[in-house]
Write an enzyme that holds these catalytic residues in place. Structure first.
Site, short mmCIF file in Angstrom:
data_model
loop_
_atom_site.label_atom_id
_atom_site.label_comp_id
_atom_site.label_asym_id
_atom_site.label_seq_id
_atom_site.Cartn_x
_atom_site.Cartn_y
_atom_site.Cartn_z
N LEU A 103 0.82 -1.23 0.00
CA LEU A 103 0.00 0.00 0.00
C LEU A 103 0.85 1.27 0.00
O LEU A 103 0.36 2.35 0.35
CB LEU A 103 -1.00 0.00 1.17
CG LEU A 103 -1.79 -1.31 1.35
CD1 LEU A 103 -2.79 -1.16 2.50
CD2 LEU A 103 -2.50 -1.71 0.07
N ARG A 152 1.87 3.02 -2.41
CA ARG A 152 1.44 4.03 -3.37
C ARG A 152 0.44 5.00 -2.73
O ARG A 152 0.49 6.20 -2.96
CB ARG A 152 0.84 3.33 -4.59
CG ARG A 152 0.37 4.21 -5.70
CD ARG A 152 1.50 5.14 -6.18
NE ARG A 152 0.90 6.40 -6.55
CZ ARG A 152 0.21 6.60 -7.66
NH1 ARG A 152 0.07 5.64 -8.56
NH2 ARG A 152 -0.32 7.78 -7.91
N ASP A 166 5.72 -6.10 1.90
CA ASP A 166 6.65 -5.37 1.04
C ASP A 166 7.53 -6.41 0.34
O ASP A 166 8.17 -7.22 1.02
CB ASP A 166 7.50 -4.45 1.94
CG ASP A 166 8.46 -3.57 1.16
OD1 ASP A 166 8.70 -3.86 -0.02
OD2 ASP A 166 8.97 -2.61 1.76
N THR A 224 9.16 -1.99 -19.10
CA THR A 224 8.65 -0.81 -19.78
C THR A 224 9.32 -0.62 -21.13
O THR A 224 10.49 -0.95 -21.32
CB THR A 224 8.87 0.43 -18.88
OG1 THR A 224 8.54 1.59 -19.61
CG2 THR A 224 10.30 0.57 -18.42
N SER A 229 15.20 7.74 -17.47
CA SER A 229 15.06 8.25 -16.10
C SER A 229 15.63 7.18 -15.17
O SER A 229 15.83 6.03 -15.55
CB SER A 229 13.59 8.49 -15.74
OG SER A 229 12.92 7.25 -15.55
N HIS A 276 13.21 4.35 -15.18
CA HIS A 276 13.32 3.43 -16.33
C HIS A 276 14.58 2.57 -16.20
O HIS A 276 14.59 1.41 -16.59
CB HIS A 276 13.32 4.22 -17.64
CG HIS A 276 11.97 4.82 -18.00
ND1 HIS A 276 11.64 6.13 -17.73
CD2 HIS A 276 10.88 4.29 -18.60
CE1 HIS A 276 10.40 6.37 -18.16
NE2 HIS A 276 9.91 5.27 -18.69
N LYS A 279 14.19 -0.61 -14.27
CA LYS A 279 13.59 -1.71 -15.03
C LYS A 279 14.66 -2.46 -15.84
O LYS A 279 14.57 -3.65 -16.05
CB LYS A 279 12.51 -1.17 -15.98
CG LYS A 279 11.33 -0.54 -15.28
CD LYS A 279 10.46 -1.61 -14.63
CE LYS A 279 9.20 -1.01 -14.07
NZ LYS A 279 8.33 -1.99 -13.41
N GLN A 315 6.07 -2.78 -21.32
CA GLN A 315 4.76 -2.17 -21.56
C GLN A 315 4.90 -0.68 -21.91
O GLN A 315 5.74 0.03 -21.35
CB GLN A 315 3.92 -2.31 -20.29
CG GLN A 315 2.51 -1.76 -20.43
CD GLN A 315 1.61 -2.14 -19.27
OE1 GLN A 315 0.61 -2.79 -19.46
NE2 GLN A 315 1.94 -1.72 -18.08
N GLU A 347 14.87 14.78 -23.06
CA GLU A 347 14.45 13.72 -23.98
C GLU A 347 14.39 14.31 -25.38
O GLU A 347 14.21 15.52 -25.54
CB GLU A 347 13.07 13.17 -23.58
CG GLU A 347 11.96 14.24 -23.58
CD GLU A 347 10.61 13.75 -23.08
OE1 GLU A 347 10.47 12.55 -22.76
OE2 GLU A 347 9.69 14.58 -23.02
#
Ligand code: NAD
Ligand code: USQ
Length: 414
Positions: A36, A38, A77, A147, A182, A185, A188, A211, A330
């Site tokens: 939780l 977020r 977590d 991503t 970033s 990113h 990931k 995604q 960017e």
């Protein structure tokens, strides 16, 4: 379908909640694991979802009343190995779908602390899942949300995870080069490498879903206030199309960063949930990491603003488009052509971005317009304060590729 047990990590979030309900509808046994955090980040940054979402326990109870299906809940977590391991031992999942990360690029660029926290929590969480799988669920399939931003905007076509390279007369199929934009990113990219390594050395099986930007809402979460999904429009977590729709409704200029030629991959949330199910149903062999590019269309930011402008104007709204100084570093004009054939080949029936989809998003924004806080809309986080003055405008066009002068190259001798 053989009954399958799926643990949805991050199942209280935008993609995770929609996926949990979709899988439950299809007859999967579903459990959610979420800490939780977020909701906590929203509270501590003074932001809130457009849509009022109820606590996770009430969401799950409402789903049980409506569908007759239960969803187990683990408040834990993933970065806490003990808590994660207990949940995996107790639930014994066949598939772990991992959405549970800090997912905002601007959040990761606030300052050193947010960058470190994003990478620490994201990379640790995924590593913990890999170790828990090795020791407690070696047959399970990890479906991990990555991503499209891992690839950046290279001046060649983007393949699905791997690229065949010919070099000095030899060929190999290698991971596609990554140029993320970033610290989020980048987290990931680190995850992808760790997952690939764990598959190779421990024989785990995993699917990395690169995604694109997600928009809209899914079927199961509509129509019941207690099942409502979150819908972020703020400058930290709001994604571009969701933001443009809210901006159009409240009379805020559509906030195009810079020239708006930045092209990205996009996907409707209804297709996100379908792609995750297709991935669960089509696991790779042990020892393999399969990579799918999970998006259906690509648009420039300006094209999206123009689409929203057109549909909103037809509804009698009076939107304007404003090119704002880009807070990010960017490219604002570049080549972009990404492949996405794997999920289509598995049977994905895409919901393309129709005017009706934008209308539905504008309907949602109108229904909750009283909840919109204009102060949350601006994007304050700068990638590199003063970057433009220091020449970041060179990023508008890709640097020309200058072939090396072969006369200056010393041959490598053994
Ligand atoms: P979200 O913030 O709405 O949901 C993430 C959920 O994960 C939240 O409920 C949060 O509490 C939980 N979480 C975060 N860290 C956790 C931890 N350490 N342990 C347990 N739970 C944790 O995000 P989202 O938009 O649903 O994105 C889900 C995933 O999909 C992310 O990994 C994101 O990187 C990826 N993704 C999202 C988009 C998009 O446009 N939303 C696009 C591409 C990829
Ligand atoms: N943008 C604008 N105006 C805005 C907001 C964004 O022009 O008001 C631009 C950004 O500068 C960027 C593009 O729109 O060029 C996309 O920004 P975004 O915030 O919608 O998406 P991004 O930061 O890339 O991150 C989102 C999710 C992230 C996911 C990623 C998929 O938050 O979790 O990984 O989309 S992808 O973009 O494919 O990497």
């Amino acid at each position: 379908m053989a009954k399958k047990r799926v643990l949805v990590v991050g199942g209280d979030g935008y993609c995770g909640w929609a996926t949990a309900l979709h899988l439950s509808t299809l007859g999967y046994d579903v459990a959610i694991l979420d800490n939780l955090i977020r909701r906590h980040w929203d509270a501590t940054h003074g932001i809130d979802t457009l849509t009022p979402i109820v606590p996770i326990e009430r969401r799950i109870a409402a789903w049980q009343r409506k569908s007759g299906r239960t969803i187990e809940l683990f408040i834990a977590d993933v970065a806490d190995y003990g808590a994660l391991a207990r949940a995996i031992e107790a639930y014994a999942p066949d598939t772990i779908v991992h959405f549970g990360e800090q997912r905002s690029a601007p959040f990761s660029m606030i300052d050193r602390e947010h960058a470190v926290m994003t990478q620490t929590v994201n990379v640790t969480g995924t590593l913990n899942i890999l170790f828990a799988m090795r020791d407690l669920a070696p047959e399970a399939h990890l479906v991990k949300l990555g991503t499209m931003g891992e690839y950046g905007t290279p001046n060649i076509d983007i393949e699905e995870g791997y690229i065949e390279i010919q070099h000095n007369g030899r060929r190999d199929v290698l991971p596609y080069p990554k140029q993320p934009g970033s610290f989020y990113h980048l987290s990931k990219v680190h995850d992808s490498d760790n997952i690939s390594f764990a598959c190779r050395i421990w024989g785990l099986r995993a699917t990395d879903l690169n995604q694109g930007v997600v928009y809209g809402n899914s079927d199961e979460t509509a129509g019941d206030p207690e099942l409502l999904n979150r819908f972020d429009y703020d400058g930290l977590f709001g994604t571009v199309l969701n933001r443009f729709c809210v901006e159009a409704v409240v009379g805020y200029p559509l906030t195009v960063h810079g020239a708006g030629g930045q092209t990205r991959s996009f996907i409707d949330l209804r297709d996100t949930v379908a792609c995750v199910e297709l991935s669960i149903a089509n696991p790779p062999d042990p020892g393999r990491l399969q990579v799918f590019n999970q998006f259906t269309e690509q648009f420039s930011v300006l094209e999206l603003a123009e689409r929203v402008h057109r549909v909103a104007t037809r509804r009698g709204l009076t939107p304007t488009i404003e090119h704002r100084e880009n807070p990010r570093v960017e490219r604002e004009a570049h080549y972009y052509n990404a492949k996405n054939t794997s999920l289509l080949a598995l049977g994905l029936q895409p919901h393309l971005l129709e005017d009706a989809t934008i209308d539905a998003m504008l309907d949602l924004a109108e229904r909750y317009r009283d909840r919109v806080d204009l102060a949350q809309i601006a994007s304050h986080v700068q990638w590199a304060p003063g970057a433009r003055a220091r020449g970041a405008s060179n990023l508008h066009a890709p640097a020309p590729i200058v072939p090396p002068d072969s006369t200056n190259l010393t041959p490598l001798r053994r």
